[in-house]
Write an enzyme that holds these catalytic residues in place. Structure first.
Site, PDB file in Angstrom:
ATOM      1  CE  LYS A  37     -51.876 -22.474   6.750  1.00 19.45           C
ATOM      2  NZ  LYS A  37     -53.032 -21.611   6.817  1.00 19.45           N
ATOM      3  CG  ASN A  56     -62.025 -12.791  11.361  1.00 21.17           C
ATOM      4  OD1 ASN A  56     -61.522 -11.681  11.415  1.00 21.17           O
ATOM      5  ND2 ASN A  56     -61.891 -13.582  10.299  1.00 21.17           N
TER       6      ASN A  56
END
Ligand code: PMT
Length: 393
Positions: free
Chosen positions: A335, A205
């Site tokens: 998370k 990315n």
């Protein structure tokens, strides 16, 4: 950090003296004013006129008896004294309290912080007398930067090169930064990961590492011991930061899991590739093999750390293409992070590879939107919020 600070620069007789011009420019770029004392020997390596032009306004002084009271007036008006380059001679005299020239006299008259950047031949640097003098100075709180290892003016290689300009300026910034992260062990991840299709191709990315490196540098400046786990990045590693280089998500996962137990603050800024090829081909694939590429999900490192019985204060980032704060909040909850940084990467001047960023900090108390600013300032604002939350509010 250095805006409005008055810096007294001592230049001594080393071949590195010409670098003082760039140091003066760098300090002035940060908003500091610089006044200079040279030694007689330094004038063999750089002219007073060059230094005077770089440091102007204000004349450069070097003669104890030509400029009345300069050895008292100059230090009295300074916030920081930097000696760069510092020769074995000036270091030795300073360590022994000798004041036989204007610079050494001014050093003894100065009561504030002192940074010295030694520069000399490697054998001189290793000499026990020089090392004893360095220990003596360190015991009184004098800060040393460098010397670095590399090619020396004498044609030899070794430790003796003056520290880089950015290293000296970073030491100066640190002097004026509250050490509110002293004692903290900070673990930061940065950059992209690469997931190999074959030995020459990969999925990745656009992350440059700039945001994560800025966080590591800012934490170090505030006194933390910092470990940076980084995917491939061309950004310079911040001084004093232990750096672990990885390529793939699995390598990053391993590196994080090995070190997280020793950390008191964990900032997961890396842009981990979510997908990887099901298998990496051992040889460069034929073009025809690419259309049948099968992907698998990579391990979610942040999610995995949320399952640990004991986890440090944890900060995640959420890279989004649009103002989708709800998604960032969901990631934070899934998370189990203490804080999340929402980053709309489609905004002008924000996100991947830019020098600036514009983010919103999310925590248990609400949201704080920050303006678009240099990534180092974004990092400082994030650390401000973290320290405030760690203190309970
Ligand atoms: O590096 P720069 O060019 O300076 O750009 C900075 C940045 C845009 C990369 C950075 O500011 C940023 O937003 N980083 C997070 C990128 C990201 O992967 O976001 P995400 O929303 O996909 O992931 C959410 C969180 O889970 C992140 O903390 C991520 O590190 C973590 N994650 C994601 C996937 C995965 N497999 N494991 C993870 O731990």
């Amino acid at each position: 950090m250095l805006k409005g600070k008055s810096i007294l620069l001592g230049i001594t007789g080393s071949v590195a003296a010409y670098k003082a011009i760039d140091l003066i420019k760098g300090l002035k770029n940060e908003g500091a004013s610089v006044s200079v004392i040279m030694t007689g020997a330094s004038k063999h390596f750089v002219t007073t006129m060059s230094i005077e032009i770089a440091a102007s306004p204000g004349p450069v002084v070097w003669d104890m008896f030509e400029t009345r009271m300069a050895h008292i007036d100059r230090p009295r008006n300074a916030d920081l004294f930097i000696i760069a380059p510092a020769t074995a001679n000036t270091i030795g005299k300073y360590a022994c309290g000798i004041a036989d020239n204007l610079l050494n006299a001014a050093l003894l008259a100065f009561t504030g912080p002192v940074i010295i950047a030694p520069a000399m031949n490697w054998r001189m640097w290793q000499n026990p007398m020089v090392q004893k003098n360095m220990q003596q100075l360190a015991s009184t709180g004098v800060i040393t930067v460098g010397p670095e290892t590399g090619p020396l003016a004498c044609g030899e290689e070794g430790q003796g090169r003056m520290a880089g300009i950015e290293t000296i300026i970073e030491a100066a910034r640190k002097v004026f930064t509250p050490q509110d992260l002293a004692g903290e062990q900070v673990l930061v991840t940065a950059g992209p990961t690469r997931e190999y299709i074959d030995p020459v191709r990969y999925i990745s990315n656009r992350s440059s590492g700039k945001m994560g490196y800025a966080l590591a540098k800012a934490a170090r400046r505030r006194g933390a011991a910092v470990t940076l786990i980084t995917g491939p990045s061309a950004v310079n590693v911040p001084d004093g930061v232990e750096t672990v280089r990885v390529e793939t998500a699995s390598e990053m996962q391993q590196a994080v899991m090995q070190r997280i137990g020793d950390s008191s603050l964990f900032i997961m800024c890396a842009a981990v590739a979510d997908f990887a090829p099901e298998a990496t081909l051992p040889e460069k694939a034929e073009k025809s093999a690419i259309p049948s590429l099968k992907l698998r999900l990579n391990p979610d490192i942040l999610l995995e750390t949320s399952r640990l019985a004991k986890r440090p204060f944890t900060v995640g980032f959420s890279a989004e293409t649009g103002h989708n704060i709800a998604r960032a909040k969901k990631k934070m909850s899934d998370k189990k992070a203490d804080m999340f940084i929402f980053n709309d990467v489609t905004k002008e001047g924000a996100g991947f590879d830019s020098e600036t960023n514009e983010v919103t900090m999310i925590d248990g108390h609400g949201e704080t939107a920050l303006p678009c600013m240099p990534k180092e300032e974004v990092a400082a604002a994030i650390l401000d919020r973290i320290t405030s939350l760690k203190r309970g509010g």
